[in-house]
Design a protein around this motif. Structure first.
Motif, mmCIF file in Angstrom:
data_model
loop_
_atom_site.group_PDB
_atom_site.id
_atom_site.type_symbol
_atom_site.label_atom_id
_atom_site.label_comp_id
_atom_site.label_asym_id
_atom_site.label_seq_id
_atom_site.Cartn_x
_atom_site.Cartn_y
_atom_site.Cartn_z
ATOM 1 N N VAL A 275 2.990 3.107 -1.105
ATOM 2 C CA VAL A 275 4.240 2.354 -0.953
ATOM 3 C C VAL A 275 4.691 2.535 0.491
ATOM 4 N N VAL A 276 4.927 1.418 1.166
ATOM 5 C CA VAL A 276 5.256 1.491 2.587
ATOM 6 C C VAL A 276 6.147 0.313 2.964
ATOM 7 N N TYR A 277 7.036 0.525 3.915
ATOM 8 C CA TYR A 277 7.886 -0.580 4.358
ATOM 9 C C TYR A 277 7.205 -1.321 5.509
ATOM 10 N N GLY A 278 7.629 -2.554 5.718
ATOM 11 C CA GLY A 278 6.946 -3.453 6.640
ATOM 12 C C GLY A 278 6.793 -2.935 8.055
ATOM 13 N N LEU B 49 1.998 -9.975 4.915
ATOM 14 C CA LEU B 49 2.609 -9.408 3.711
ATOM 15 C C LEU B 49 3.154 -10.509 2.800
ATOM 16 N N THR B 50 3.737 -11.534 3.384
ATOM 17 C CA THR B 50 4.253 -12.658 2.600
ATOM 18 C C THR B 50 3.122 -13.383 1.877
ATOM 19 N N ARG B 51 2.010 -13.655 2.586
ATOM 20 C CA ARG B 51 0.867 -14.317 1.952
ATOM 21 C C ARG B 51 0.280 -13.462 0.832
ATOM 22 N N SER C 294 6.826 -6.281 -3.877
ATOM 23 C CA SER C 294 7.782 -5.658 -2.956
ATOM 24 C C SER C 294 9.124 -5.509 -3.631
ATOM 25 N N GLU C 295 9.907 -4.613 -3.080
ATOM 26 C CA GLU C 295 11.284 -4.462 -3.550
ATOM 27 C C GLU C 295 12.118 -3.902 -2.414
ATOM 28 N N LEU D 129 0.433 -2.392 -3.260
ATOM 29 C CA LEU D 129 -0.603 -3.222 -3.861
ATOM 30 C C LEU D 129 -0.382 -3.292 -5.370
ATOM 31 N N THR D 130 -0.654 -4.446 -5.949
ATOM 32 C CA THR D 130 -0.622 -4.546 -7.406
ATOM 33 C C THR D 130 -1.863 -3.826 -7.947
#
Length: 112
Positions: free
Chosen positions: A22-25, A43-45, A54-55, A75-76
């Motif tokens: 888990v990481v921020y942009g 990240l959007t794609r 994301s959250e 990642l899912t």
């Protein structure tokens, strides 16, 4: 999970997501040494294709001194499995390329 084009920059982003969980942009940009204008569209794609979820950071979790809340990416589960296989395959390919390069004989008079 949709297929995506796996450019070298996309693979770098996927690798950070795989390693960090888990990481921020902005951290993805720092870790990959890519510009945010490159990272955020990737990240959007990835999110639209179902590879990434994301959250937003909860309001209570935000550091008042830092300013804006961060958006965290991960990642899912299906993507995590796929990325694991992708990274292993790329590692094997790089190792084979290094082995081939080591077997090449130098050209006389040419410095490596």
């Amino acid at each position: 999970m949709e297929d995506i084009r796996l450019t070298s920059t996309t693979v770098l982003v996927l690798q950070v997501l795989y390693e960090q969980h888990v990481v921020y942009g902005l951290q993805v940009a720092r870790d990959t040494k890519l510009m945010t204008g490159t990272v955020y569209p990737i990240l959007t794609r990835l999110e639209r294709a179902g590879w990434v979820a994301s959250e937003w950071e909860a309001g209570d979790d935000a550091d008042d001194d830092r300013g804006a809340r961060r958006r965290f990416y991960r990642l899912t589960p299906p993507a995590r499995e796929h990325v694991s296989e992708l990274l292993a395959k790329r590692t094997r390919e790089q190792e084979r390329a290094q082995e081939r390069a080591a077997r090449l004989r130098p050209i006389p008079g040419v410095q490596p």
